[in-house]
Design a protein around this motif. Structure first.
Motif, PDB file in Angstrom:
ATOM      1  N   LYS A 150       0.830  -1.190   0.000  1.00 14.82           N
ATOM      2  CA  LYS A 150       0.000   0.000   0.000  1.00 14.82           C
ATOM      3  C   LYS A 150       0.874   1.252   0.000  1.00 14.82           C
ATOM      4  CE  LYS A 150      -4.272   0.662   2.466  1.00 14.82           C
ATOM      5  NZ  LYS A 150      -5.129   0.862   1.359  1.00 14.82           N
ATOM      6  N   CYS A 151       0.481   2.243  -0.759  1.00 13.78           N
ATOM      7  CA  CYS A 151       1.167   3.527  -0.743  1.00 13.78           C
ATOM      8  C   CYS A 151       0.865   4.224   0.584  1.00 13.78           C
ATOM      9  CB  CYS A 151       0.669   4.371  -1.913  1.00 13.78           C
ATOM     10  SG  CYS A 151       1.381   6.020  -1.926  1.00 13.78           S
ATOM     11  N   LYS A 152       1.918   4.797   1.177  1.00 15.48           N
ATOM     12  CA  LYS A 152       1.710   5.398   2.513  1.00 15.48           C
ATOM     13  C   LYS A 152       1.505   6.911   2.460  1.00 15.48           C
ATOM     14  CE  LYS A 152       3.913   1.803   5.203  1.00 15.48           C
ATOM     15  NZ  LYS A 152       4.546   0.990   4.141  1.00 15.48           N
ATOM     16  N   ASN A 153       1.558   7.455   1.277  1.00 13.11           N
ATOM     17  CA  ASN A 153       1.361   8.894   1.129  1.00 13.11           C
ATOM     18  C   ASN A 153      -0.109   9.252   1.368  1.00 13.11           C
ATOM     19  OD1 ASN A 153       1.150  11.521   0.305  1.00 13.11           O
ATOM     20  ND2 ASN A 153       1.793  11.137  -1.818  1.00 13.11           N
ATOM     21  N   PRO A 154      -0.389  10.021   2.440  1.00 14.84           N
ATOM     22  CA  PRO A 154      -1.800  10.319   2.749  1.00 14.84           C
ATOM     23  C   PRO A 154      -2.481  11.175   1.676  1.00 14.84           C
ATOM     24  CG  PRO A 154      -0.317  11.549   4.215  1.00 14.84           C
ATOM     25  CD  PRO A 154       0.550  10.621   3.410  1.00 14.84           C
ATOM     26  N   ARG A 155      -1.687  11.861   0.866  1.00 10.97           N
ATOM     27  CA  ARG A 155      -2.280  12.692  -0.180  1.00 10.97           C
ATOM     28  C   ARG A 155      -2.414  11.955  -1.512  1.00 10.97           C
ATOM     29  NH1 ARG A 155       0.942  15.976   2.616  1.00 10.97           N
ATOM     30  NH2 ARG A 155       2.647  15.639   1.181  1.00 10.97           N
ATOM     31  N   CYS A 156      -1.995  10.693  -1.503  1.00  9.31           N
ATOM     32  CA  CYS A 156      -2.065   9.909  -2.745  1.00  9.31           C
ATOM     33  C   CYS A 156      -3.516   9.642  -3.124  1.00  9.31           C
ATOM     34  CB  CYS A 156      -1.332   8.580  -2.550  1.00  9.31           C
ATOM     35  SG  CYS A 156      -1.407   7.502  -3.983  1.00  9.31           S
ATOM     36  N   ILE A 157      -3.771   9.597  -4.407  1.00 12.23           N
ATOM     37  CA  ILE A 157      -5.136   9.341  -4.890  1.00 12.23           C
ATOM     38  C   ILE A 157      -5.688   8.016  -4.378  1.00 12.23           C
ATOM     39  CG2 ILE A 157      -4.265   8.412  -7.105  1.00 12.23           C
ATOM     40  CD1 ILE A 157      -7.192  10.360  -7.657  1.00 12.23           C
ATOM     41  N   THR A 158      -4.790   7.040  -4.125  1.00 13.23           N
ATOM     42  CA  THR A 158      -5.267   5.732  -3.651  1.00 13.23           C
ATOM     43  C   THR A 158      -5.791   5.795  -2.215  1.00 13.23           C
ATOM     44  OG1 THR A 158      -3.057   5.063  -2.917  1.00 13.23           O
ATOM     45  CG2 THR A 158      -3.690   4.404  -5.136  1.00 13.23           C
ATOM     46  N   SER A 159      -5.387   6.825  -1.465  1.00 14.81           N
ATOM     47  CA  SER A 159      -5.929   6.980  -0.112  1.00 14.81           C
ATOM     48  C   SER A 159      -7.344   7.526  -0.172  1.00 14.81           C
ATOM     49  CB  SER A 159      -5.080   7.959   0.705  1.00 14.81           C
ATOM     50  OG  SER A 159      -3.746   7.582   0.672  1.00 14.81           O
ATOM     51  N   TYR A 187      10.328   0.271  -4.653  1.00 13.31           N
ATOM     52  CA  TYR A 187       9.189   0.441  -5.552  1.00 13.31           C
ATOM     53  C   TYR A 187       8.683   1.868  -5.420  1.00 13.31           C
ATOM     54  CZ  TYR A 187       8.778  -4.556  -6.459  1.00 13.31           C
ATOM     55  OH  TYR A 187       9.003  -5.837  -6.876  1.00 13.31           O
ATOM     56  N   ARG A 188       8.014   2.327  -6.468  1.00 14.23           N
ATOM     57  CA  ARG A 188       7.350   3.624  -6.388  1.00 14.23           C
ATOM     58  C   ARG A 188       5.891   3.468  -6.769  1.00 14.23           C
ATOM     59  NH1 ARG A 188      10.516   8.186  -5.621  1.00 14.23           N
ATOM     60  NH2 ARG A 188      12.732   7.731  -5.843  1.00 14.23           N
ATOM     61  N   CYS A 189       5.063   4.199  -6.051  1.00 18.81           N
ATOM     62  CA  CYS A 189       3.638   4.209  -6.349  1.00 18.81           C
ATOM     63  C   CYS A 189       3.445   4.744  -7.766  1.00 18.81           C
ATOM     64  CB  CYS A 189       2.926   5.094  -5.330  1.00 18.81           C
ATOM     65  SG  CYS A 189       1.192   5.354  -5.698  1.00 18.81           S
ATOM     66  N   LYS A 190       2.596   4.083  -8.520  1.00 25.24           N
ATOM     67  CA  LYS A 190       2.378   4.478  -9.905  1.00 25.24           C
ATOM     68  C   LYS A 190       1.681   5.834  -9.996  1.00 25.24           C
ATOM     69  CE  LYS A 190      -0.061   2.884 -14.015  1.00 25.24           C
ATOM     70  NZ  LYS A 190      -1.347   3.577 -14.033  1.00 25.24           N
ATOM     71  N   TYR A 191       0.932   6.174  -8.963  1.00 25.45           N
ATOM     72  CA  TYR A 191       0.134   7.396  -9.015  1.00 25.45           C
ATOM     73  C   TYR A 191       0.908   8.619  -8.524  1.00 25.45           C
ATOM     74  CZ  TYR A 191      -3.418   3.777  -9.387  1.00 25.45           C
ATOM     75  OH  TYR A 191      -4.134   2.677  -9.766  1.00 25.45           O
ATOM     76  N   CYS A 192       1.563   8.484  -7.349  1.00 23.97           N
ATOM     77  CA  CYS A 192       2.182   9.664  -6.767  1.00 23.97           C
ATOM     78  C   CYS A 192       3.706   9.557  -6.710  1.00 23.97           C
ATOM     79  CB  CYS A 192       1.636   9.912  -5.359  1.00 23.97           C
ATOM     80  SG  CYS A 192       2.150   8.672  -4.174  1.00 23.97           S
ATOM     81  N   GLU A 193       4.254   8.410  -7.105  1.00 17.62           N
ATOM     82  CA  GLU A 193       5.697   8.167  -7.124  1.00 17.62           C
ATOM     83  C   GLU A 193       6.334   8.126  -5.753  1.00 17.62           C
ATOM     84  OE1 GLU A 193       7.674  10.512 -10.075  1.00 17.62           O
ATOM     85  OE2 GLU A 193       6.792   9.253 -11.615  1.00 17.62           O
TER      86      GLU A 193
END
Ligand code: ZN
Length: 139
Positions: free
Chosen positions: A100-109, A128-134
């Motif tokens: 899971k991407c841990k960036n709270p501002r990521c679109i996946t959140s 790895y990098r999140c495909k959406y927010c990197e």
């Protein structure tokens, strides 16, 4: 450990003891109509103990995920009773719905129904990098 009983399929060897059920679940083997044997705590000259999964079925299964779970695993591909390929799984280039991407501002959140897609950007350092927010994700 004898693999003579397998005609076509895979022997996933050198699994860390106790990890075989996790792998079984990740590979979704319970959903497939295949014959699977799980051997727990087999004796290993290398590490003391290990788990082994035998899949006795000709199937096209994506085992890339094993590279993420444990790259020390050995995969033996069996065709007509012979090992045709023996290899360690590599880190998959892409992980979908595994981490899971841990960036709270990521679109996946915000949009929870989006698949979690991460791309491998640094093989050596397992990054790895999140495909959406990197956002960087270490594994
Ligand atoms: Zn993200």
């Amino acid at each position: 450990m004898n693999i003579d009983s397998i005609e076509n399929g895979y022997v996933i060897d050198h699994i860390k003891p106790g990890k075989s059920f996790e792998i079984y679940n990740y590979l979704d083997l319970g959903k497939l109509d295949v014959s699977v044997a799980i051997i727990k705590n087999a004796r290993s000259s290398k590490t003391g103990k290990k788990d082994i999964i035998k899949i006795n079925e000709k199937l096209d299964i994506n085992l890339d995920i094993l590279g993420y779970l444990d790259s020390d695993i050995t995969i033996n591909k069996i065709v007509n009773g012979k090992i045709v390929k023996k290899y360690h799984p590599e880190l998959p280039k892409r992980l979908v719905n595994i981490i899971k991407c841990k960036n709270p501002r990521c679109i996946t959140s915000i949009e929870q129904e989006l698949p979690q897609i991460c791309e491998l950007t640094d093989k050596e350092n397992r990054i790895y990098r999140c495909k959406y927010c990197e956002e960087k994700i270490d594994v």
